[in-house]
Design a protein around this motif. Structure first.
Motif, PDB file in Angstrom:
ATOM      1  N   GLN A  34       0.735  -1.259   0.079  1.00  0.00           N
ATOM      2  CA  GLN A  34       0.061  -0.090  -0.210  1.00  0.00           C
ATOM      3  C   GLN A  34       0.876   1.384  -0.017  1.00  0.00           C
ATOM      4  N   SER A  35       0.223   2.452  -0.807  1.00  0.00           N
ATOM      5  CA  SER A  35       1.069   3.580  -0.771  1.00  0.00           C
ATOM      6  C   SER A  35       0.022   4.636  -0.951  1.00  0.00           C
ATOM      7  N   GLY A  45       2.578   5.565   2.690  1.00  0.00           N
ATOM      8  CA  GLY A  45       2.136   5.176   4.257  1.00  0.00           C
ATOM      9  C   GLY A  45       1.308   5.907   4.909  1.00  0.00           C
ATOM     10  N   THR A  46       1.400   7.247   4.833  1.00  0.00           N
ATOM     11  CA  THR A  46       0.703   8.121   5.317  1.00  0.00           C
ATOM     12  C   THR A  46       0.057   9.406   4.478  1.00  0.00           C
ATOM     13  N   LEU A  90      -5.875   6.190  -2.670  1.00  0.00           N
ATOM     14  CA  LEU A  90      -5.068   5.314  -1.774  1.00  0.00           C
ATOM     15  C   LEU A  90      -4.638   4.053  -2.784  1.00  0.00           C
ATOM     16  N   THR A 117      -2.493   2.301   4.969  1.00  0.00           N
ATOM     17  CA  THR A 117      -2.354   3.849   4.725  1.00  0.00           C
ATOM     18  C   THR A 117      -3.197   4.523   5.755  1.00  0.00           C
TER      19      THR A 117
END
Lengths: 103, 120
Positions: free
Chosen positions: A6-7, A9-10, A21, A98
């Motif tokens: 997933q990207s 993270g934030t 996301l 995320t």
């Protein structure tokens, strides 16, 4: 072994903005992907299954797209209650999550 | 109203055992696959195991194979997770979930979780 990445993270955004996301699979998984939202101290909440089908009671500002190896969860206009951690999943594999935080 | 209520968590020493239970209500339990998912403190979600409607198929994450056993009693509307040879890395909140039919082990209802702490 399947890996879901997933990207970012934030994601730091303001209410009303659009959130995008990403979840990338290490091998093709057709449309077998779900998205969950989790808030602190609560269980996950199913948002999207089958890559693009909204679960019961999920607002239409949440949408999912993609197939094969690249998937996207879009929140069209962030509401205050949408700030949370989001996970993708396919069978026995979850992404690392995320975090969508208030900017 | 669909409800899932986990119980059985607690503090256990390394090498010990615990049996988690999940009481289901508000739906026809025998018609759904069920899952256990865990979350270590401050970490992400980890799928643990699932079981077919009639208990005839069981699947586990590699890290618990041979140590954990998932089972169900459809007459009691209950799901179980027998955990043996517990390790510190098994410390987590354990959630039971009802899988959606035809999904990829995706759960639409979850319990509130039960905390398992493995420590001496």
């Amino acid at each position: 072994e399947l890996v879901l990445t997933q990207s970012p993270g934030t994601l730091s955004l303001s209410p009303g903005e659009r959130a995008t996301l990403s979840c990338r699979a290490s091998q093709s998984i057709s449309s077998q992907l779900a998205w969950y939202q989790q808030k602190p101290g609560q269980p996950p909440r199913l948002l999207i299954y089958g890559a693009s089908s909204r679960a019961t009671g999920i607002p239409d500002r949440f949408s999912g797209s993609g197939s094969g190896t690249d998937f996207t969860l879009t929140i069209s206009r962030l509401q205050p209650e949408d700030f949370a951690v989001y996970y993708c999943q396919r069978y026995g594999t979850f992404g690392q999550g995320t975090k969508v935080e208030i900017k | 109203e669909v409800q899932l209520v986990e119980s059985g968590g607690g503090l256990v020493q390394p090498g010990g055992s615990l049996r988690l239970s999940c009481a289901a209500s508000g739906f026809t339990f025998s018609r759904y696959w069920m899952s256990w998912v865990r979350q270590a403190p401050g970490k992400g979600l980890e799928w643990v195991a699932n079981i077919k409607e009639d208990g005839s198929k069981l699947y586990y994450v590699d890290s618990v194979k041979g140590r954990f056993t998932i089972s169900r009693d459809n007459a009691k509307n209950s799901l179980y997770l027998q955990m043996n040879s517990l390790r510190a890395e098994d410390t987590a909140v354990y959630y039971c979930g009802r899988e959606i039919p035809g999904g990829a082990a995706n759960s639409d209802y979850w319990g509130q979780g039960t905390l398992v702490t493995v420590s001496s």
